[in-house]
Design an enzyme around this catalytic site. Structure first.
Site, PDB file in Angstrom:
ATOM      1  N   MET A 179       0.798  -1.227   0.000  1.00 12.19           N
ATOM      2  CA  MET A 179       0.000   0.000   0.000  1.00 12.19           C
ATOM      3  C   MET A 179       0.831   1.279   0.000  1.00 12.19           C
ATOM      4  O   MET A 179       0.298   2.367   0.181  1.00 12.19           O
ATOM      5  CB  MET A 179      -0.967   0.011   1.194  1.00 12.19           C
ATOM      6  CG  MET A 179      -1.920  -1.149   1.226  1.00 12.19           C
ATOM      7  SD  MET A 179      -2.846  -1.286  -0.314  1.00 12.19           S
ATOM      8  CE  MET A 179      -3.358  -2.987  -0.204  1.00 12.19           C
ATOM      9  N   CYS A 180       2.136   1.165  -0.210  1.00  9.44           N
ATOM     10  CA  CYS A 180       2.983   2.352  -0.247  1.00  9.44           C
ATOM     11  C   CYS A 180       2.872   3.079  -1.581  1.00  9.44           C
ATOM     12  O   CYS A 180       2.768   2.442  -2.631  1.00  9.44           O
ATOM     13  CB  CYS A 180       4.445   1.970  -0.018  1.00  9.44           C
ATOM     14  SG  CYS A 180       4.820   1.605   1.695  1.00  9.44           S
ATOM     15  N   HIS A 181       2.913   4.400  -1.506  1.00 12.12           N
ATOM     16  CA  HIS A 181       2.898   5.224  -2.713  1.00 12.12           C
ATOM     17  C   HIS A 181       4.308   5.334  -3.277  1.00 12.12           C
ATOM     18  O   HIS A 181       5.273   5.365  -2.508  1.00 12.12           O
ATOM     19  CB  HIS A 181       2.404   6.635  -2.372  1.00 12.12           C
ATOM     20  CG  HIS A 181       0.982   6.678  -1.941  1.00 12.12           C
ATOM     21  ND1 HIS A 181       0.594   6.438  -0.638  1.00 12.12           N
ATOM     22  CD2 HIS A 181      -0.152   6.911  -2.637  1.00 12.12           C
ATOM     23  CE1 HIS A 181      -0.720   6.537  -0.553  1.00 12.12           C
ATOM     24  NE2 HIS A 181      -1.204   6.819  -1.752  1.00 12.12           N
TER      25      HIS A 181
ATOM     26  N   MET B  64       8.225   4.318   5.880  1.00 12.41           N
ATOM     27  CA  MET B  64       8.401   2.969   5.326  1.00 12.41           C
ATOM     28  C   MET B  64       9.669   2.875   4.498  1.00 12.41           C
ATOM     29  O   MET B  64      10.344   1.839   4.501  1.00 12.41           O
ATOM     30  CB  MET B  64       7.177   2.556   4.498  1.00 12.41           C
ATOM     31  CG  MET B  64       5.921   2.358   5.332  1.00 12.41           C
ATOM     32  SD  MET B  64       6.154   1.247   6.737  1.00 12.41           S
ATOM     33  CE  MET B  64       6.645  -0.257   5.919  1.00 12.41           C
ATOM     34  N   GLU B  65      10.029   3.944   3.822  1.00 16.01           N
ATOM     35  CA  GLU B  65      11.255   3.938   3.035  1.00 16.01           C
ATOM     36  C   GLU B  65      12.477   3.834   3.939  1.00 16.01           C
ATOM     37  O   GLU B  65      13.425   3.098   3.643  1.00 16.01           O
ATOM     38  CB  GLU B  65      11.322   5.194   2.166  1.00 16.01           C
ATOM     39  CG  GLU B  65      10.379   5.176   0.971  1.00 16.01           C
ATOM     40  CD  GLU B  65       8.898   5.353   1.321  1.00 16.01           C
ATOM     41  OE1 GLU B  65       8.058   5.117   0.442  1.00 16.01           O
ATOM     42  OE2 GLU B  65       8.561   5.724   2.469  1.00 16.01           O
TER      43      GLU B  65
ATOM     44  N   ASP C 188      23.692 -11.508   4.461  1.00 13.88           N
ATOM     45  CA  ASP C 188      23.963 -12.300   3.259  1.00 13.88           C
ATOM     46  C   ASP C 188      25.457 -12.378   2.959  1.00 13.88           C
ATOM     47  O   ASP C 188      25.975 -13.434   2.621  1.00 13.88           O
ATOM     48  CB  ASP C 188      23.215 -11.705   2.063  1.00 13.88           C
ATOM     49  CG  ASP C 188      23.469 -12.487   0.799  1.00 13.88           C
ATOM     50  OD1 ASP C 188      23.293 -13.728   0.812  1.00 13.88           O
ATOM     51  OD2 ASP C 188      23.850 -11.873  -0.221  1.00 13.88           O
TER      52      ASP C 188
END
Length: 171
Positions: A75-77, A115-116, A130
């Protein structure tokens, strides 16, 4: 369901309409970490891993993650980011070493960049894992959290450093 912003009247997922929100400068900073042995730390610092410069690769991965958050969080723009900065600190305690990852993201727009920043810090930590997992599969990632944000209708937020990770305060 009308109280939940990411659900429509039928109770189905939707992307929130932000077209009426005012543009403003918005920033967010997130922190994550990777706990490792002193041996892994030494190999990172002295660039002795066969895969290359761990922090440089993790930094680029974190920047790419911030730019692509809208592709992986449903749902992120898509946001035109104006700046992304990732930095690292080392903390040593009880025979272990913690790589602390700081991800700062900035935009000028109608929605925030929390969120970013969180995605950036998370992917940065995952990239460290990793690149180092051949040395030690017992590396521990986290906690990952929002440390602060500015801008937007809900105002600024800064996590109280003396509080537990479950508590924050608005400023």
């Amino acid at each position: 369901m009308s109280n939940f912003t990411h659900f429509n009247q039928q109770g189905r997922a939707r992307m929130v309409d932000i077209s009426e929100k005012n543009d403003s400068v918005r920033t967010a900073e997130a922190i994550s970490s990777v706990i490792m042995s002193p041996d892994v730390h030494d190999k990172i610092v002295h660039q002795q891993l066969e895969k290359g410069d761990v922090l440089a690769v993790a930094q680029v991965a974190g920047i790419m993650a911030a730019k692509n958050t809208w592709n992986i969080i449903p749902m992120c723009h898509p946001i035109p980011l104006k700046g992304i900065d990732i930095s690292f600190d080392w903390e040593k305690d009880d025979g272990q070493v913690r790589l602390v990852i700081h991800a700062a993201v900035k935009t000028k727009g109608s929605t925030g960049v929390e969120m970013e920043a969180l995605t950036s810090a998370s992917v940065c930590a995952l990239t460290v894992y990793d690149m180092c997992k051949a040395l030690d599969k017992g590396l521990v990632i986290g906690p990952t959290y929002l440390s602060q944000k500015t801008g937007g209708k809900n105002g600024d937020y800064k996590r109280d450093k003396s509080a537990s990770l479950n508590v924050g305060v608005r400023t």
